[in-house]
Scaffold this motif. Sequence first.
Motif, mmCIF file in Angstrom:
data_model
loop_
_atom_site.group_PDB
_atom_site.id
_atom_site.type_symbol
_atom_site.label_atom_id
_atom_site.label_comp_id
_atom_site.label_asym_id
_atom_site.label_seq_id
_atom_site.Cartn_x
_atom_site.Cartn_y
_atom_site.Cartn_z
ATOM 1 N N TRP A 175 -9.548 11.136 3.122
ATOM 2 C CA TRP A 175 -8.840 10.854 3.566
ATOM 3 C C TRP A 175 -8.212 10.734 5.293
ATOM 4 C CZ3 TRP A 175 -6.534 7.146 0.720
ATOM 5 C CH2 TRP A 175 -6.741 7.192 -0.370
ATOM 6 N N ILE A 227 -2.692 3.615 -1.063
ATOM 7 C CA ILE A 227 -3.635 3.002 -2.634
ATOM 8 C C ILE A 227 -3.353 1.713 -2.583
ATOM 9 C CG2 ILE A 227 -3.438 3.448 -4.738
ATOM 10 C CD1 ILE A 227 -3.711 6.337 -4.201
ATOM 11 N N VAL A 254 0.829 -1.363 -0.239
ATOM 12 C CA VAL A 254 -0.025 0.057 -0.003
ATOM 13 C C VAL A 254 0.425 1.121 0.078
ATOM 14 C CG1 VAL A 254 -1.625 1.289 1.430
ATOM 15 C CG2 VAL A 254 -1.763 -1.277 1.195
ATOM 16 N N GLU A 302 -1.116 -0.540 -4.289
ATOM 17 C CA GLU A 302 0.135 -0.739 -5.292
ATOM 18 C C GLU A 302 0.379 -2.227 -5.822
ATOM 19 O OE1 GLU A 302 1.417 2.402 -5.825
ATOM 20 O OE2 GLU A 302 3.246 2.753 -7.189
ATOM 21 N N GLY A 345 -4.521 0.383 -7.542
ATOM 22 C CA GLY A 345 -5.577 1.468 -7.155
ATOM 23 C C GLY A 345 -6.798 1.268 -6.310
ATOM 24 N N ASP A 346 -7.509 0.663 -5.864
ATOM 25 C CA ASP A 346 -8.033 0.594 -4.542
ATOM 26 C C ASP A 346 -7.794 1.399 -3.520
ATOM 27 O OD1 ASP A 346 -10.293 -1.208 -5.333
ATOM 28 O OD2 ASP A 346 -9.759 -2.448 -5.026
ATOM 29 N N LYS A 347 -8.176 2.729 -3.021
ATOM 30 C CA LYS A 347 -7.949 3.605 -1.492
ATOM 31 C C LYS A 347 -8.787 2.353 -0.775
ATOM 32 C CE LYS A 347 -8.846 7.838 -4.149
ATOM 33 N NZ LYS A 347 -9.883 8.317 -4.498
ATOM 34 N N VAL A 374 -1.242 7.571 2.394
ATOM 35 C CA VAL A 374 -1.698 9.148 1.521
ATOM 36 C C VAL A 374 -1.744 9.610 3.030
ATOM 37 C CG1 VAL A 374 -3.534 10.261 1.108
ATOM 38 C CG2 VAL A 374 -2.546 7.919 -0.644
#
Lengths: 172, 384
Positions: free
Chosen positions: B153, B65, B30, B67, B79-81, B33
């Motif tokens: 976030w 996110i 991940v 990776e 790409g999933d948050k 962020v």
Amino acid sequence: MEEQAKDYSHINGWGIDADPKNDPTYPMKHRTNEEHKGYSWERPPQQPITMEVLHSIERPNVTAVYGTAMPPSGLSGMIRRFAFKHSENSYLHWLPLLVADRVNVVEGLIEDVAEGKVPNIFSEKGYSADWDHNRSGLAVRAAVGAAVVGAVVLMCAGEKNRKRWFNQLMDR
Amino acid sequence: MLAMNYRGPKRVRIDQKPIPEILHPEDAIVRVVRSCICGSDLHLYNGNVPDTRVGSTFGHEFVGIVEEIGSDVHKLKVGDKVIVPFNISCGRCAFCKQELYGNCHESNSQATAVGGIFGYSHTAGGYNGGQAEYVRVPYADVGPTIIPEGMDWDDAVLLTDVVPTGYQAAEMAGIQKGDTVVIFGAGPIGIMAARCSWLFGAGRVIIIDKEDYRLEFARNYSQCEAYNFMDMEDPVVFVKKTTDWMGADVCIDAVGAEAAGNVLQTITGRKLLLQAGSATALHWAINSVKKGGIVSIVGVYGPTDNLVPIGNVVNKGLTIRANQASVKRLLPRLIDHVQNGIIKPKQLITHRVPLEEVADAYRMFSEKLDNCIKPVLIPPTAHA
Ligand SMILES: NC(=O)c1ccc[n+]([C@@H]2O[C@H](COP(=O)([O-])OP(=O)(O)OC[C@H]3O[C@@H](n4cnc5c(N)ncnc54)[C@H](O)[C@@H]3O)[C@@H](O)[C@H]2O)c1
Ligand SMILES: [Zn+2]
Ligand SMILES: [Zn+2]
């Protein structure tokens, strides 16, 4: 549940006061009493063990996944290995680990110097936060620090040196 | 990548470290962020948790996110948050199956007394944490939860620990309508526990701390009474008096091992490490609660012993309930509460700090500088 499968008829009164509502773990635990079956679940695949992983002697194995942050090394590693010969129930587990942590700090300093890095203690301690938000506190800290160092130096110095130090300190 | 690096008690810095790799088919990597510093990190920062190895990266509260995913990850895609709960849980052991996700048996080799936790010493499994640009997340199909559309976030990162822990503190307290709840500690956890106590129908919520700015914050945010124990001769007598000499129905310890307020506890618990931290708040909680009352403990203590008046627990017929929060169990409910505006997590964030300034952020949070409640670290790659 499992208990019903076994026969307790030889124990007079077995279960007559059992009350499923008497469960202080509600609603934290979604009770199924899985653990009554022992260590019998289908384990996740094992993360390949590519480094030394110390494991508690209160369990038979390394968990299916493990952290790889800092495998034991050096003198602190030797102390940690010793600690892991004792259970989590023993001071001989936890106290050596605390000692190892302190030894590890010195190893860290040596390592830094060996890599040609001089650790910037002021910045590692985050004193610039004090500089921004607590300047008077920082000044007091610095003054106390200087006084302590001064006193120790004076105490360690011989009588003659002590006078010289004192005179120097007093700018005489 | 940039990562926080622990060098010794009260000494941390930012360093370059290799980007983590997939080590198990159920891993994900991940990209962080947001990551927070938590009161729990202070136990590590102060050098009080055994087996905190120099070179480790802390951080158990992070969102980011996805990776990269391992070959056996099916619920997440690149790409999933995601919200990543602070507990590492396998989802298959007897404990996970019963929703005790903080007590997983397949994530921490080093200690059976606690499940794996990101960035929380080798006593919690030896995982590197989220105060970094990237993290390896084991059992990626179990813990990580996709951030719902519309949630930002800052709200999401507080769902990794603070909101569930505060909520569970109130839940474990078994609050009945009308109960008087006394919470020791007005840090993020205590403030959230105070807020959540109302959700369970508390009749009166009182929070006790020594930092006036935090008490002021709690008064507004949690809409509760707030008192400074430095102004009290004896906090236990204070609680007795204010409850018509009955004691509180429920007391919550949201302080843990760094408690102030009693010299003997501080010296033996925090300076000499003769006990597993200073147990002042727990001591007060046990003595302030009414007979037959409940003490809920979320404050964290070390693995050895603490000085608490256990005789009074017996004589008063108390119930003690405690755990690491089971984040995954609570997330669905709490995501609802956040989306419905019942809980507003991000209002707790007082500081947004670049990851590069992690040492200053620790110092500020630990010394309660600049009226800090909750600092959030933002890595440079967050903006990528
Ligand atoms: N069980 C869990 O899952 C879990 C999760 C997160 C945090 N925690 C623990 O919760 C505790 C609080 O976390 P936080 O992030 O709010 O920490 P924090 O350090 O920001 O807050 C602790 C507060 O307690 C106050 N305090 C100190 N001594 C006190 C006393 N004797 N009585 C009342 N207040 C006192 C401090 O002034 C401070 O405001 C920590 O021990 C942390 O490790 C537990
Ligand atoms: Zn936390
Ligand atoms: Zn598990």
